[in-house]
Design an enzyme around this catalytic site. Structure first.
Site, mmCIF file in Angstrom:
data_model
loop_
_atom_site.group_PDB
_atom_site.id
_atom_site.type_symbol
_atom_site.label_atom_id
_atom_site.label_comp_id
_atom_site.label_asym_id
_atom_site.label_seq_id
_atom_site.Cartn_x
_atom_site.Cartn_y
_atom_site.Cartn_z
ATOM 1 N N ASP A 299 -9.564 -44.247 -72.123
ATOM 2 C CA ASP A 299 -10.062 -44.185 -70.742
ATOM 3 C C ASP A 299 -9.775 -42.792 -70.181
ATOM 4 O O ASP A 299 -9.670 -41.843 -70.961
ATOM 5 C CB ASP A 299 -9.445 -45.319 -69.908
ATOM 6 C CG ASP A 299 -10.337 -45.742 -68.744
ATOM 7 O OD1 ASP A 299 -10.844 -44.859 -68.034
ATOM 8 O OD2 ASP A 299 -10.530 -46.951 -68.537
ATOM 9 N N HIS B 221 -12.082 -40.348 -71.197
ATOM 10 C CA HIS B 221 -13.143 -40.248 -70.201
ATOM 11 C C HIS B 221 -13.002 -39.021 -69.309
ATOM 12 O O HIS B 221 -13.589 -38.957 -68.235
ATOM 13 C CB HIS B 221 -13.206 -41.532 -69.362
ATOM 14 C CG HIS B 221 -13.543 -42.756 -70.167
ATOM 15 N ND1 HIS B 221 -13.683 -44.007 -69.623
ATOM 16 C CD2 HIS B 221 -13.783 -42.916 -71.503
ATOM 17 C CE1 HIS B 221 -13.977 -44.889 -70.582
ATOM 18 N NE2 HIS B 221 -14.035 -44.250 -71.729
#
Ligand code: NAG
Ligand code: NAG
Length: 394
Positions: free
Chosen positions: A218, A241
């Site tokens: 993430d 991310h």
């Protein structure tokens, strides 16, 4: 004979001196019964050791987690305030979380290793924190997976040199802290592990994150509402991310982020690079943000502002009457390759983003495509940029 007695006497004195010296300020978890075989529940021993170190008077008290051992710990609250002005955790060994099968023993799901109200905390490596996440990711809902390491209300915190592996949820959360220095960490989880953000910062001010590697499933670093004066330098991110501000304004909230400087960072194979995301219907602002001197190696979405971010419709929601304001954001000195065609995407709300500056950007495709910049309601200036950001050319 006389000589032996004298020597023994002297030895006895120096020994008792060093023992009392240690006992006052230096606490090894092994002395409190921690076994470190990776199987025994060492939480009670760690708690006793913490109570001793936190209750010790003096300028500094040290907690030692010895090398070459694996300590199995259930959720633990390392609570302050402590008696001494600084607590040092000499973190040499490894701390391991139980598997998800034992989550019944987790009373609170908020955090696994939870530091609360400890000022002047120094934690340094080269130890490891292993969240044993693989057993959690598939079986347990996100709302029941703890943050591996939480610092709540810990002012003047220094964290360095540790390796963080496979957290159940976020690896590290910095919450309501002022004056934080994080350096030389390695944060590692697989690219497909859910919600394993590297470092999440909320309601905090005066942070420096430097010389750190983050490759997870993430956000590498997520900067949430109520934060200001955040510096991030020499961080390598990917997979993951990207370095994200937001999402701000979720569920109609008012959230602010002010003064964020990201410099000298690398995005390698991450799904995003420099990102700001806000949710329609919220209020507040992101302002005074700059990303400078960024190296891209097959990065997805190298530069992205997304003001239509929400949980629904594939993260793409409609404008509402209110929007978080975006004002004064610079992307400067980006070099390298993008894995997506829309290398620059400024998707602002109908209220518009103001004061966007993009300059000295040279992004080419990692897979031989023609790249482009797309804009929606973005206002500002741009120069020396490939691909050209035509909406910002006056
Ligand atoms: C962040 O960088 C700015 C500009 O170099 C500096 O003025 C500020 O003190 C730094 N803040 C922290 C918390 O490192
Ligand atoms: C952009 O980068 C490419 C590849 O690194 C390089 O060949 C080119 O000269 C650069 N262009 C500019 C304008 O700097």
């Amino acid at each position: 004979m006389e000589g032996v007695v004298v020597m023994f006497f002297m030895f006895g004195i120096s020994l008792s001196h060093s023992v009392t010296g240690n006992a006052q300020h230096y606490f090894d978890v092994g002395k409190f019964g921690a076994v470190g075989d990776g199987k025994t529940d060492d939480s009670p021993a760690f708690l006793k050791a913490w109570e001793a170190v936190c209750g010790a008077r003096g300028e500094t008290a040290t907690l030692k987690i010895p090398a070459d051992k694996i300590f199995l710990l259930y959720p633990l609250e390392f609570a302050g305030p402590c008696k001494s002005s600084s607590i040092h955790i000499q973190f040499l060994g490894k701390i391991l979380a139980p598997s998800a099968d034992e989550r019944g023993k987790f009373k609170s799901v908020g955090c696994w290793l939870c530091f609360m109200r400890v000022d002047g905390l120094i934690v340094d490596g080269p130890g490891q924190i292993d969240g044993n996440g693989a057993t959690w990711w598939t079986k347990v809902l996100i709302s029941e997976r703890p943050t591996a390491l939480l610092f709540h209300l810990c002012n003047d915190l220094r964290l360095s040199g540790l390796t963080h592996l496979n957290s159940q949820n976020n690896h590290i959360s910095i919450h309501s802290c002022s004056g934080v220095s994080i350096s030389n960490l390695h944060i590692i989880a697989p690219s497909d592990s859910p919600n394993t953000d590297g470092i999440v910062i909320a309601l905090s001010t005066q942070l420096l994150i430097s010389n750190t590697f983050i490759g997870t499933g993430d956000d590498c670093i997520a900067i949430k509402g109520g934060t200001s004066n955040i510096n991030i330098t020499s961080v390598t991110c990917g997979p993951g991310h990207g370095i994200s501000i937001g999402s701000l304004g979720e569920d109609g909230t008012n959230q602010n982020v002010d003064q964020v400087y990201v410099t000298g960072c690398t995005f390698k194979g991450s799904t995003n690079g420099a990102r700001i995301k806000t949710t329609p219907g919220g209020t507040g602002y992101a302002r005074g943000v700059s990303f400078q001197g960024i190296t891209l190696i097959a990065s997805g979405n190298p530069i992205v502002i997304d003001q239509h971010y929400c949980n629904g419709l594939d993260h793409h929601c409609q404008d509402q009457k209110k929007a978080v304001a975006i004002n004064g954001v610079t992307f400067s000195g980006f070099q390298g390759t993008s894995s997506v065609v829309e290398a620059i995407n400024l998707d602002c709300s109908k209220q518009g983003c103001r004061g966007i500056t993009i300059d000295n950007v040279n992004i080419s495709s990692s897979v031989g495509q023609d790249l482009r910049a797309v804009c929606n309601n973005a206002h500002g200036t741009s120069a020396s940029t490939v691909p050209v950001v035509s909406c910002l050319l006056s």
